[in-house]
Design a protein around this motif. Structure first.
Motif: not given
Length: 370
Positions: A294-316
């Protein structure tokens, strides 16, 4: 029966059920006040509880891969380490095996899994890994082609073999290629714990293991030197679960010139400090800040890359954090973000197996060959 086998899990469940039924059946006969009756009741209850604990223990070990064998569990493992000759090259193949369940044994039809030793030229980190080569790698028409590479990381403590045997990355990738849903890729599968037993969270620890440099520099150089692997970052991606998921995201964010895409399955978004990590930053505030995505994305130049994140509404436990991270990435307007959000699913292998096919498809769509 092996510690991680389904037969052992079935056996412990059967024992627990039989002991429970036996307790219910025999309880009236043990209702007296004699020492034999009391001892019988205590014995049945104790045996039933132990059987239940055994069921839970075996199931949890299967889900998270804490111990690979009985010898590993009891600390009696006597297998000796394999010497890796640093002068012989940064990557050495120790053994090969087929991809089980693919209906063949020839590499050109079923692919091949190679167990390798990797030596970091700059970090001097030595670690084992598994490399999956798709059938196309061995076919004559592809002999001059390079292949995209996906680095796959386990959680902590985790085992690299679980990525093959439990999460089925090679088999899943091969099925997706056969169905026309992704292109053939090389998979490099290993633990993020390259300096065991310490959990370095893929950080360059001051005066300690340079784990981030290993994954950002040494590992790609070793793989390219040995295999027909893509050269440019658009041909490299990285994926992991749990701790490995955090590492995958961080490496893609910190090193977009190395990894063109990063996927975190149930990841955290900053490095913890606990008994398994020790003091990762040694008072270096900048290093600590950079490890906080979170700090990096706020204070450093945004990287030119693609990200994928996963989670679940119940259980994670990372559901709200994942939504916050998605918003942080969207605010950069340069880094691309995708997500897989399940309605329910715990922090375990079963959940990740449900996410891996879509994750590999997503990764394939963002990797090119150069």
């Amino acid at each position: 029966m092996g510690l991680t086998s389904n037969k052992l899990l079935a056996f412990t469940i059967l024992c627990a059920v039989l002991l429970f039924v036996g307790t219910v059946w025999l309880w009236p006969r043990l209702a007296g006040q004699s020492w034999r009756a009391v001892s019988g009741r205590v014995g049945l209850l104790l045996a039933t509880q132990l059987a239940l604990f055994a069921c839970v223990g075996v199931a949890v070990n299967q889900a998270f891969g804490f111990y690979a064998s009985w010898a590993d569990l009891f600390g009696t493992e006597t297998g000796q380490g394999v010497v890796v000759d640093h002068a012989a090259g940064p990557l050495q193949v120790m053994s090969t095996s087929e991809v089980h369940g693919m209906g063949g044994s020839l590499p050109r039809t079923a692919g091949q899994i190679q167990q390798v030793g990797i030596v970091g030229r700059t970090t001097h980190i030595t670690t084992p890994a598994y490399v999956y080569l798709p059938p196309e790698y061995f076919q004559p028409q592809y002999r001059t082609r390079t292949f995209p590479v996906v680095v796959v990381l386990s959680g902590y403590p985790g085992t690299a073999s679980a990525l093959v045997d439990k999460l089925h990355y090679p088999r899943t990738a091969q099925h997706l290629v056969r169905d026309g849903k992704m292109r053939p890729v090389i998979l490099v599968m290993l633990r993020p714990t390259v300096a065991p037993p310490r959990d370095t969270e893929c950080v360059d620890v001051p005066h300690g293991p340079q784990t981030e440099t290993f994954f950002a520099k040494d590992l790609p150089e070793a793989v390219r030197a040995h295999y027909r692997a893509a050269v440019r970052p658009g041909g490299w991606g990285i994926v992991g679960d749990s701790t490995g998921g955090y590492c995958a995201l961080k490496l893609a964010v910190h090193h977009p010139g190395v990894y063109g895409a990063g996927a975190g399955l149930s990841p955290s978004y900053k490095a913890p400090l606990d008994a398994t990590t020790g003091d990762l930053f040694q008072g270096d505030r900048n290093l600590k800040n950079r490890a906080d995505l979170w700090w990096f994305l706020k204070h450093e130049p945004a990287p030119d890359t693609s990200l994928l994140v996963t989670s679940s509404k119940a259980g994670e436990t990372n559901y709200k954090a994942t939504l916050r991270f998605i918003a942080s990435v969207e605010a950069t307007r340069r880094t691309r973000i995708s997500s897989i959000i399940l309605d329910s699913g715990g922090h375990n292998f079963n959940t990740w197996r449900r996410e891996i096919p879509a994750t590999l498809q997503w990764m394939s769509g963002r990797l090119g060959v150069h």
